[in-house]
Every structure is written in C-alpha cells, then in structure tokens.
Design a protein around this motif. Structure first.
Motif, PDB file in Angstrom:
ATOM      1  N   SER A 224     -40.385  -2.241  10.405  1.00 24.59           N
ATOM      2  CA  SER A 224     -39.526  -1.332   9.642  1.00 24.59           C
ATOM      3  C   SER A 224     -39.811  -1.387   8.147  1.00 24.59           C
ATOM      4  O   SER A 224     -39.687  -0.383   7.441  1.00 24.59           O
ATOM      5  N   LYS A 225     -40.217  -2.578   7.626  1.00 24.33           N
ATOM      6  CA  LYS A 225     -40.473  -2.705   6.192  1.00 24.33           C
ATOM      7  C   LYS A 225     -41.718  -1.937   5.767  1.00 24.33           C
ATOM      8  O   LYS A 225     -41.790  -1.456   4.635  1.00 24.33           O
ATOM      9  N   THR A 226     -42.689  -1.841   6.670  1.00 20.82           N
ATOM     10  CA  THR A 226     -43.944  -1.149   6.335  1.00 20.82           C
ATOM     11  C   THR A 226     -44.037   0.219   6.989  1.00 20.82           C
ATOM     12  O   THR A 226     -45.137   0.738   7.165  1.00 20.82           O
ATOM     13  N   TRP A 227     -42.906   0.795   7.345  1.00 20.79           N
ATOM     14  CA  TRP A 227     -42.924   2.099   8.012  1.00 20.79           C
ATOM     15  C   TRP A 227     -43.404   3.179   7.034  1.00 20.79           C
ATOM     16  O   TRP A 227     -42.893   3.292   5.923  1.00 20.79           O
ATOM     17  N   PRO A 228     -44.415   3.973   7.424  1.00 24.19           N
ATOM     18  CA  PRO A 228     -44.930   4.998   6.498  1.00 24.19           C
ATOM     19  C   PRO A 228     -43.903   6.083   6.233  1.00 24.19           C
ATOM     20  O   PRO A 228     -43.377   6.703   7.156  1.00 24.19           O
ATOM     21  N   GLY A 229     -43.600   6.324   4.962  1.00 20.10           N
ATOM     22  CA  GLY A 229     -42.587   7.307   4.620  1.00 20.10           C
ATOM     23  C   GLY A 229     -43.075   8.738   4.711  1.00 20.10           C
ATOM     24  O   GLY A 229     -42.362   9.627   5.156  1.00 20.10           O
ATOM     25  N   ARG A 230     -44.302   8.987   4.280  1.00 23.56           N
ATOM     26  CA  ARG A 230     -44.819  10.353   4.269  1.00 23.56           C
ATOM     27  C   ARG A 230     -45.504  10.735   5.572  1.00 23.56           C
ATOM     28  O   ARG A 230     -45.976  11.851   5.710  1.00 23.56           O
ATOM     29  N   GLY A 231     -45.593   9.839   6.473  1.00 26.03           N
ATOM     30  CA  GLY A 231     -46.235  10.136   7.748  1.00 26.03           C
ATOM     31  C   GLY A 231     -47.681   9.665   7.783  1.00 26.03           C
ATOM     32  O   GLY A 231     -48.413   9.783   6.791  1.00 26.03           O
ATOM     33  N   ARG A 232     -48.059   9.140   8.916  1.00 27.46           N
ATOM     34  CA  ARG A 232     -49.414   8.639   9.083  1.00 27.46           C
ATOM     35  C   ARG A 232     -49.797   8.766  10.549  1.00 27.46           C
ATOM     36  O   ARG A 232     -48.964   8.629  11.441  1.00 27.46           O
ATOM     37  N   VAL A 233     -51.062   9.008  10.795  1.00 22.75           N
ATOM     38  CA  VAL A 233     -51.582   9.160  12.143  1.00 22.75           C
ATOM     39  C   VAL A 233     -52.249   7.855  12.569  1.00 22.75           C
ATOM     40  O   VAL A 233     -53.056   7.291  11.829  1.00 22.75           O
ATOM     41  N   HIS A 234     -51.888   7.375  13.766  1.00 25.88           N
ATOM     42  CA  HIS A 234     -52.452   6.140  14.303  1.00 25.88           C
ATOM     43  C   HIS A 234     -53.052   6.418  15.676  1.00 25.88           C
ATOM     44  O   HIS A 234     -52.454   7.122  16.501  1.00 25.88           O
TER      45      HIS A 234
END
Length: 453
Positions: free
Chosen positions: A126-136
């Motif tokens: 949760s601390k490193t959750w991408p705010g702007r969105g990221r594709v994995h």
C-alpha cells in the motif's frame, strides 16, 4: 646448466601430471551429487499462507490447476503479488457454465492462465502503490498479460476490479490483496466462447440412416431380446439416482414382464439366512430397516445378478453408534457388500489363486472391494478392515449368491479417515432385533417419535 634446466622441466611436468591424476581419482571416488533444482519453500512463504487463508475457493483452484510447482519456482526467483478474488466472486458471482468449463479436465490450461493472470512478479504494498497508474506483467505468459494498477482518490484498483482488502496477507516473499471480482484474460474468454459455440453446433449427435428391408421396403425393426436373456444395459444404468436401488424404467429385456421372479428369490435367500443361523442382524437390515430386499428383487426380476457378502452377527455387533448414526448409513454399508456379478466360493477362490488380487465392483460407486487368497480362503478388504469368507455358498440359485464373511467391510478411504476408537466388546445379537434396529429406534426416540416394534 642445460642438464639442470632439463631436469627441472621434467620434474615440473611430472608434478603437474601427478596432481591431475590424483584429482581425477578423487573425483571418480567422490562424484558430486546432482544439485537439486527444486526450490525449497518454508512455512512462512506466501504460498503456504494462501493455502491456509480464508481465500478457500482460490486456493482450491490453485491445487486443482497443478500450479504449486510453478508458483514455487516463481517465489524462489522474486517476490510476487497475488490479487485474490473473494470467495463469493468465485462461488456465486461467476457464471456457472464458465466455472464448469474451467473445471473440465481438457481445459486445464485455461484454468492455469486464469489463475496466473491474478499474480505479478513484483511486490506492491500500500505504501508503494502507484498513484498515476502503472502497467505490470503477470505470470501468465500469453498475449495481453498485463494488469493496470492505479488509484483514484481513495479507491485502489487493478484493471477493472476494486481492491477490498489492502495488504491482507503480508509475507517476506509476497503479498496478497483481496479484490471484489475475478479477472478474466481475453484468451480464456475466447476459449470458452469457442467451446460453447462448438457445443451448440454439435448438440445433435449424428446417427446412421435407418435400415430398410429390400423385400418389404419398410424400416427394419431391432431384433427382440429373447426371454431370459441377460439385460442389455449394465446394472449401474438400472439404478435410480440417489441412494435407492430401484431400477430405472425398462432397463432390461423384459421390463414389467418379469422373466425372473426376483422377489421370490430374495425371500428365499433371506429365509435361508434365518435357518442357517448367525445372520439375524443382516436379515433385520434387509427386511425391517431398509427397502433393500424389495429393490434387490426388482433388479433380479430385470435379469441382473448379485453376490451378497453377508457379515455374520458377531461382525455386525462390532459396529459403533457413530458408524450407524449418519443418515443412510445402513444402506451405504450394504451397498458396499453387493457385487453386481454372480460369484461362488469356488469361482472367487480360483480367481484369487490365479491372479493374486481381484477388484470387484460394488453397488456403492465408485468404490471397489479387494479380494485375495489367504490361509486357504478368500480375504476381502485390506488391513484391519479385512474379512474372511467363513460360510461359503449359503445360498446359490444362479441369480443370487450369498457368501458369509466374518467382518463388516468399509472402503479404504473411510478406514484411513476414521479416528482410532477404543476396542468394543463383542455383543451377542438378539434373535429378533439387530443392533442396527436398536440404534435407529433409539435415534427416533430421541426425536420424540414413537418407539419401534
């Protein structure tokens, strides 16, 4: 000077040759054992936590998909993040037809792709959750194997699913987030659509053209089954669904014509049991406690044959209350003692002497009873739950065969799962009421029913 240099060179070469010879011999004497490439997973792994978690539906599918070894290799290389659908999403919200498609043996690859689509080889907390969105990229190796992880205001999402339990399970080698719905890759959806369309096309099975009699130019009718011939269908097709043994409509050659008088034959062998002595408990089950006698008579009337492995009174007295208290327990016990073949003591003994072990089908599908030769007789079952043929050919009329055994048989799976109980003292059976009748009557009395007579 030249001699010394020449001698030194020879000495140096001799030392090198001697070293490699010793090293080679040591290597041959102590060959290296092959290094195991199987990753070692400890008890604190994310895989162990998943199998023991409240995501029971997901963990069950992972085991059915045979993915444990694949996930162990993935965890040994890097951290993983698992987006676990809630149980309701897999149990109730998923299309039943789509779930049946996933569980079919021929669609194992589709089930594996669906599950691997919920896992990425990256640790996202949760601390490193991408705010702007990221594709994995996911562990699924097919096309379009990516998930869009984003956050809108206070709502975190993965592709089209909402995160409902953030950082639900955290382990050193991975993390699990709970999501509200199942993520379905396009390839799995396409496979399902293709299979469903093919099924609708092939709904009508192809059949051959009807045969025409060239003399009369009329359709040929199938040859009638002669009276007394064995039934066309196997005995399992004659069994009605559920615990009953009542035959389905028209399973055999005669149907209502009754080429065999099964009811009289069943009455005869029960009377034989009573006159023989020592089998009163079994007679109570067949006549008073269940409708098995009537149903066995219907089967025999349709042309089927049966071999009854009859436990004697001493064996029936060893049954515990727990073994008899479950609904339908007497019927299930008897089904395992009914073999849909006609066997005598001589035929069974000759078979086990020649082939060692024989697996006989029973009317309790899919369980079989094992028979083998022991001490000049036939032994049924395995281990402590075995029974010997002690009273051979109590009744044999060509349709029904009754063989007395000294123990009550249970499937091997139930013997392994049953808890170890204290030894039970032998109880002599009463002449008119067996132990099963007493237990059932006591159970009915506890529910304020009238007492049995």
């Amino acid at each position: 000077m030249d001699f010394q240099i020449y001698g030194f060179t020879n000495l140096f070469l001799f030392t090198i040759i001697l070293f490699f010879s010793i090293a080679g011999a040591t290597f041959q004497e102590n060959p290296k054992s092959p290094i195991s490439t199987v990753p070692q997973i400890n008890s604190n792994s994310i895989l162990v936590a998943l199998l023991d978690s409240h995501y029971t539906e997901l963990s069950e599918l992972v085991e059915k998909a045979l993915l444990l070894q694949t996930l162990e290799e993935a965890v040994s290389k890097h951290n993983i993040t698992i987006f676990a659908p809630k149980n309701e999403a897999l149990e109730r919200d998923l299309d039943p037809e789509f779930k049946r498609f996933l569980l079919e043996p021929g669609n194992l690859k589709s089930l594996q792709n669906l599950l691997l689509f919920h896992m990425i080889p990256t640790r996202i907390v949760s601390k490193t959750w991408p705010g702007r969105g990221r594709v994995h990229s996911t562990l699924y190796a097919g096309e379009e194997n990516v998930l869009q992880i984003s956050e809108k205001k206070t709502e975190k999402t993965v592709s089209s699913a909402k995160i409902i339990k953030l950082d639900d399970i955290v382990k050193p080698d991975g993390i699990i987030h709970g999501i509200e719905r199942v993520l379905i890759p396009k390839s799995v959806q396409q496979d399902f659509n293709t299979r469903r369309s093919l099924r609708s096309i092939s709904a009508v099975l192809p059949e051959g053209a009807p045969e025409v009699d060239p003399r009369t130019h009329r359709l040929k009718k199938p040859a009638p089954v002669p009276a007394g011939a064995p039934p066309v269908l196997p005995v399992y097709d004659a069994l009605a669904p559920g615990p009953s043994l009542a035959p389905a409509p028209a399973p055999g050659p005669g149907g209502p014509h009754h080429h065999f008088d099964g009811e009289s034959q069943v009455k005869d062998f029960i009377q034989t049991l009573l006159h023989y002595g020592g089998y009163n408990e079994l007679a109570d089950i067949l006549v008073n406690l269940t409708s098995l006698a009537t149903e066995m008579g219907k089967l025999v009337s349709e042309g089927y044959v049966l071999t009854v492995l009859a436990p004697n009174d001493e064996a029936m007295a060893k049954l515990t209350t727990d073994q008899l208290s479950e609904p339908g327990a007497p019927e299930q016990i008897m089904y395992y003692h009914l073999i849909p073949e006609y066997q005598t003591e001589e035929s069974m003994y000759n078979s086990v002497r020649r082939f060692g072990k024989i697996n006989y089908d029973t009317l309790r599908l899919p369980h079989k009873v094992v028979a083998e030769e022991a001490d000049g007789s036939v032994k049924f079952g395995q281990g402590e739950g075995s029974a010997y043929l002690v009273d051979p050919d109590i009744y044999t009329d060509g349709r029904i065969s009754v063989q007395g055994v000294d123990g009550v048989l249970f499937p091997l799976e139930e013997i392994k799962a049953a808890p170890i109980a204290a030894p039970v003292a032998k109880v002599v059976a009463k002449p008119r009421r067996g132990k099963l009748m007493e237990v059932v009557c006591g159970t009915m009395g506890s529910f304020a029913f009238a007492s049995c007579h």
